[in-house]
Design a protein around this motif. Structure first.
Motif, short mmCIF file in Angstrom:
data_model
loop_
_atom_site.label_atom_id
_atom_site.label_comp_id
_atom_site.label_asym_id
_atom_site.label_seq_id
_atom_site.Cartn_x
_atom_site.Cartn_y
_atom_site.Cartn_z
N TYR A 46 0.83 -1.20 0.00
CA TYR A 46 0.00 0.00 0.00
C TYR A 46 0.87 1.25 0.00
N CYS A 47 0.46 2.21 -0.80
CA CYS A 47 1.10 3.51 -0.83
C CYS A 47 0.40 4.44 0.16
N ASN A 48 1.18 5.27 0.80
CA ASN A 48 0.63 6.28 1.72
C ASN A 48 1.26 7.62 1.39
N ALA A 49 0.46 8.68 1.49
CA ALA A 49 0.99 10.02 1.26
C ALA A 49 0.38 10.98 2.27
N GLU A 50 1.22 11.83 2.83
CA GLU A 50 0.77 12.89 3.74
C GLU A 50 0.68 14.16 2.90
N VAL A 51 -0.56 14.52 2.56
CA VAL A 51 -0.81 15.56 1.57
C VAL A 51 -1.31 16.83 2.23
N VAL A 52 -0.72 17.96 1.86
CA VAL A 52 -1.28 19.25 2.22
C VAL A 52 -2.28 19.59 1.11
N VAL A 53 -3.56 19.60 1.48
CA VAL A 53 -4.61 19.76 0.47
C VAL A 53 -4.85 21.24 0.20
N THR A 54 -5.24 21.54 -1.03
CA THR A 54 -5.38 22.94 -1.44
C THR A 54 -6.55 23.64 -0.76
N THR A 55 -7.57 22.89 -0.40
CA THR A 55 -8.80 23.51 0.13
C THR A 55 -8.60 24.13 1.50
N THR A 56 -7.84 23.43 2.35
CA THR A 56 -7.69 23.90 3.74
C THR A 56 -6.24 24.12 4.15
N LEU A 57 -5.31 23.69 3.33
CA LEU A 57 -3.88 23.68 3.67
C LEU A 57 -3.59 22.85 4.91
N ALA A 58 -4.48 21.92 5.19
CA ALA A 58 -4.24 20.96 6.28
C ALA A 58 -3.55 19.73 5.70
N GLU A 59 -2.80 19.03 6.54
CA GLU A 59 -2.15 17.80 6.10
C GLU A 59 -3.09 16.64 6.37
N VAL A 60 -3.33 15.85 5.33
CA VAL A 60 -4.24 14.71 5.42
C VAL A 60 -3.52 13.48 4.89
N GLY A 61 -3.71 12.36 5.55
CA GLY A 61 -3.12 11.11 5.10
C GLY A 61 -4.04 10.36 4.15
#
Length: 121
Positions: free
Chosen positions: A94-109
């Motif tokens: 499984y691949c995992n990424a800790e992404v800073v999303v554009t909508t909230t600039l929060a980090e989401v896994g």
């Protein structure tokens, strides 16, 4: 929304090589850590390797010297090159990424759907 799509798993004989890839797409501002985990039947999911945006890597002891993780930040893609494969490497990866999303600039896994790697002796 962010999607992770894995590819490259399959069946290989012991001693062989495989490369798996994971491409992230969607509402991505930036990606911090990316990693590969695996889960064998009846076992817990375990970290195989991880890489941060700056390029520092971390490996499970069981794969050190055999597996190499890398990433292409321009393509939001992470790779896992697996050499000298052993039957005990058989698992769903499984691949995992800790992404800073554009909508909230929060980090989401986020997790990919998994790709089967089978190593036969």
């Amino acid at each position: 929304q962010v999607q992770l799509v894995e590819s490259g798993g399959g069946l290989v004989q012991a001693g062989g090589s495989l490369r798996v890839s994971c491409a992230a797409s969607g509402s991505i501002f930036s990606i911090n850590a990316m990693g590969w985990y695996r889960q064998a039947p009846g076992k817990q999911r375990e970290l195989v390797a991880s890489i941060i945006s700056g390029g520092s890597t971390n490996y499970a002891d069981s794969v050190k010297g055999r597996f190499t993780i890398s990433r292409d930040n321009a393509k939001n893609t992470v790779y896992l090159q697996m050499n000298s494969l052993k039957p005990e490497d058989t698992a769903v990866y499984y691949c995992n990424a800790e992404v800073v999303v554009t909508t909230t600039l929060a980090e989401v896994g986020y997790w990919g759907q998994g790709t089967q790697v089978t190593v036969c002796s």
